[in-house]
Design an enzyme around this catalytic site. Structure first.
Site, PDB file in Angstrom:
ATOM      1  N   LYS A   1       0.831  -1.204   0.000  1.00  0.00           N
ATOM      2  CA  LYS A   1       0.000   0.000   0.000  1.00  0.00           C
ATOM      3  C   LYS A   1       0.872   1.263   0.000  1.00  0.00           C
ATOM      4  CE  LYS A   1      -3.879  -2.332   2.364  1.00  0.00           C
ATOM      5  NZ  LYS A   1      -4.856  -2.219   3.488  1.00  0.00           N
TER       6      LYS A   1
ATOM      7  N   TYR B   1     -12.434  -3.158  -3.424  1.00  0.00           N
ATOM      8  CA  TYR B   1     -13.027  -3.140  -2.078  1.00  0.00           C
ATOM      9  C   TYR B   1     -14.560  -3.099  -2.147  1.00  0.00           C
ATOM     10  CZ  TYR B   1      -8.541  -2.380   0.378  1.00  0.00           C
ATOM     11  OH  TYR B   1      -7.276  -2.505   0.920  1.00  0.00           O
TER      12      TYR B   1
ATOM     13  N   PHE C   1     -15.835   4.132   6.956  1.00  0.00           N
ATOM     14  CA  PHE C   1     -14.420   4.468   6.732  1.00  0.00           C
ATOM     15  C   PHE C   1     -14.015   4.333   5.268  1.00  0.00           C
ATOM     16  CE2 PHE C   1     -14.692   0.071   8.349  1.00  0.00           C
ATOM     17  CZ  PHE C   1     -14.053  -0.644   7.328  1.00  0.00           C
TER      18      PHE C   1
ATOM     19  N   ARG D   1      -1.435 -14.335   3.913  1.00  0.00           N
ATOM     20  CA  ARG D   1      -2.254 -13.752   4.989  1.00  0.00           C
ATOM     21  C   ARG D   1      -1.536 -13.918   6.344  1.00  0.00           C
ATOM     22  NH1 ARG D   1      -6.741 -10.521   4.063  1.00  0.00           N
ATOM     23  NH2 ARG D   1      -7.763 -11.366   5.908  1.00  0.00           N
TER      24      ARG D   1
ATOM     25  N   THR E   1      -5.390  -7.222  10.787  1.00  0.00           N
ATOM     26  CA  THR E   1      -5.707  -5.931  10.160  1.00  0.00           C
ATOM     27  C   THR E   1      -5.175  -4.753  10.961  1.00  0.00           C
ATOM     28  OG1 THR E   1      -7.736  -6.932   9.259  1.00  0.00           O
ATOM     29  CG2 THR E   1      -7.624  -4.521   9.307  1.00  0.00           C
TER      30      THR E   1
ATOM     31  N   ARG F   1       2.709  -6.557   9.228  1.00  0.00           N
ATOM     32  CA  ARG F   1       1.985  -5.461   9.883  1.00  0.00           C
ATOM     33  C   ARG F   1       2.452  -5.265  11.317  1.00  0.00           C
ATOM     34  NH1 ARG F   1      -3.981  -7.205   7.544  1.00  0.00           N
ATOM     35  NH2 ARG F   1      -3.987  -5.907   5.666  1.00  0.00           N
TER      36      ARG F   1
ATOM     37  N   ASN G   1      -1.934  -0.103   7.064  1.00  0.00           N
ATOM     38  CA  ASN G   1      -1.329  -1.368   7.492  1.00  0.00           C
ATOM     39  C   ASN G   1      -0.483  -2.035   6.413  1.00  0.00           C
ATOM     40  OD1 ASN G   1      -3.416  -2.084   5.860  1.00  0.00           O
ATOM     41  ND2 ASN G   1      -4.624  -3.134   7.424  1.00  0.00           N
TER      42      ASN G   1
ATOM     43  N   HIS H   1      -1.932  -5.459   1.486  1.00  0.00           N
ATOM     44  CA  HIS H   1      -3.185  -6.182   1.251  1.00  0.00           C
ATOM     45  C   HIS H   1      -2.835  -7.555   0.701  1.00  0.00           C
ATOM     46  CE1 HIS H   1      -7.133  -7.288  -0.293  1.00  0.00           C
ATOM     47  NE2 HIS H   1      -6.469  -7.762  -1.344  1.00  0.00           N
TER      48      HIS H   1
ATOM     49  N   GLU I   1      -9.624  -9.801  -7.607  1.00  0.00           N
ATOM     50  CA  GLU I   1      -8.686  -8.704  -7.344  1.00  0.00           C
ATOM     51  C   GLU I   1      -7.549  -8.668  -8.368  1.00  0.00           C
ATOM     52  OE1 GLU I   1      -7.635  -9.459  -3.279  1.00  0.00           O
ATOM     53  OE2 GLU I   1      -9.640  -8.935  -2.551  1.00  0.00           O
TER      54      GLU I   1
HETATM   55  P1  IDP Z   1      -7.703  -6.978   5.701  1.00  0.00           P
HETATM   56  O1  IDP Z   1      -6.907  -5.984   4.890  1.00  0.00           O
HETATM   57  O2  IDP Z   1      -6.946  -7.422   6.929  1.00  0.00           O
HETATM   58  O3  IDP Z   1      -8.233  -8.137   4.891  1.00  0.00           O
HETATM   59  P2  IDP Z   1     -10.428  -5.866   5.671  1.00  0.00           P
HETATM   60  O4  IDP Z   1     -11.429  -6.053   6.764  1.00  0.00           O
HETATM   61  O5  IDP Z   1     -10.643  -6.608   4.393  1.00  0.00           O
HETATM   62  O6  IDP Z   1      -8.971  -6.193   6.290  1.00  0.00           O
HETATM   63  O7  IDP Z   1     -10.368  -4.304   5.378  1.00  0.00           O
HETATM   64  C1  IDP Z   1      -9.660  -3.791   4.270  1.00  0.00           C
HETATM   65  C2  IDP Z   1      -8.858  -2.580   4.720  1.00  0.00           C
HETATM   66  O8  IDP Z   1      -9.743  -1.539   5.147  1.00  0.00           O
HETATM   67  C3  IDP Z   1      -7.928  -2.831   5.907  1.00  0.00           C
HETATM   68  O9  IDP Z   1      -6.709  -3.413   5.530  1.00  0.00           O
HETATM   69  C4  IDP Z   1      -7.763  -1.437   6.462  1.00  0.00           C
HETATM   70  O10 IDP Z   1      -6.839  -0.667   5.675  1.00  0.00           O
HETATM   71  C5  IDP Z   1      -9.164  -0.854   6.263  1.00  0.00           C
HETATM   72  N1  IDP Z   1     -10.046  -1.088   7.433  1.00  0.00           N
HETATM   73  C6  IDP Z   1     -10.654  -2.261   7.784  1.00  0.00           C
HETATM   74  N2  IDP Z   1     -11.392  -2.115   8.889  1.00  0.00           N
HETATM   75  C7  IDP Z   1     -11.276  -0.818   9.246  1.00  0.00           C
HETATM   76  C8  IDP Z   1     -11.848  -0.044  10.325  1.00  0.00           C
HETATM   77  O11 IDP Z   1     -12.611  -0.535  11.169  1.00  0.00           O
HETATM   78  N3  IDP Z   1     -11.480   1.269  10.395  1.00  0.00           N
HETATM   79  C9  IDP Z   1     -10.657   1.845   9.477  1.00  0.00           C
HETATM   80  N4  IDP Z   1     -10.112   1.166   8.445  1.00  0.00           N
HETATM   81  C10 IDP Z   1     -10.410  -0.157   8.327  1.00  0.00           C
HETATM   82 MG    MG Z   2      -9.687  -8.130   3.353  1.00  0.00          MG
END
Ligand code: IDP
Ligand code: MG
Length: 138
Positions: free
Chosen positions: A12, A52, A60, A88, A94, A105, A119, A122, A133
């Protein structure tokens, strides 16, 4: 029986900005996975809405767009047996504040308090999402 999988990884914009492309890529390569393709991309809002699609209605989501368009990202196509769960696991949880030490991370990031959690990486979470994707970025 060995069944090769392919996954999408994004380094990212915070990872690119902080000069961590080499270290993140090294973790994936030294784990043993194969780098099949790599490109640097300035993400568009259209690409992000497709990538996404499950998050577009989250409060958010505008923060995700700001974050993910804040600079170029690096897209990787990576393959190997069980690579989806493997990357993963390398990535970690996350929330980088509590992601386990030893994960990308956990080792390189923390939640800076921005609207979208920054973070660094992805990675696809299933063969179906990998296919969806990969088509967005390659
Ligand atoms: P992941 O990247 O660990 O699979 P996802 O739930 O798919 O997590 O969410 C995608 C991305 O959206 C996360 O990597 C993070 O950058 C952002 N994100 C996810 N949940 C939140 C939240 O509750 N607040 C703010 N940003 C979030
Ligand atoms: Mg995800």
């Amino acid at each position: 029986m060995s069944e090769k999988q392919t996954t999408l990884v994004l380094i990212k914009p915070d990872g690119v900005r902080r000069g961590l492309v080499g270290q993140i890529l090294a973790r994936i390569e030294t784990k043993g996975y194969l780098l099949d393709d790599i490109r640097m991309v300035q993400a568009s809002e259209e690409q992000l809405a497709t990538h996404y699609h499950e998050l577009v209605n989250k409060p958010f989501y505008p923060g995700i767009v700001r974050y993910m368009t804040s600079g170029p990202l690096v897209a990787l196509r990576v393959s190997g047996h069980r690579v989806i769960e493997g990357v993963r696991a390398l990535s970690g949880a996350t929330d980088p504040t509590t992601a386990a030490a030893g994960t990308i991370r956990g080792d390189y990031g923390y939640d800076t308090g921005s609207d979208a959690i920054e973070n660094l990486i992805h990675s696809s979470d299933s063969p179906q999402s990998a296919e969806h994707e990969l088509a967005v970025w390659f």
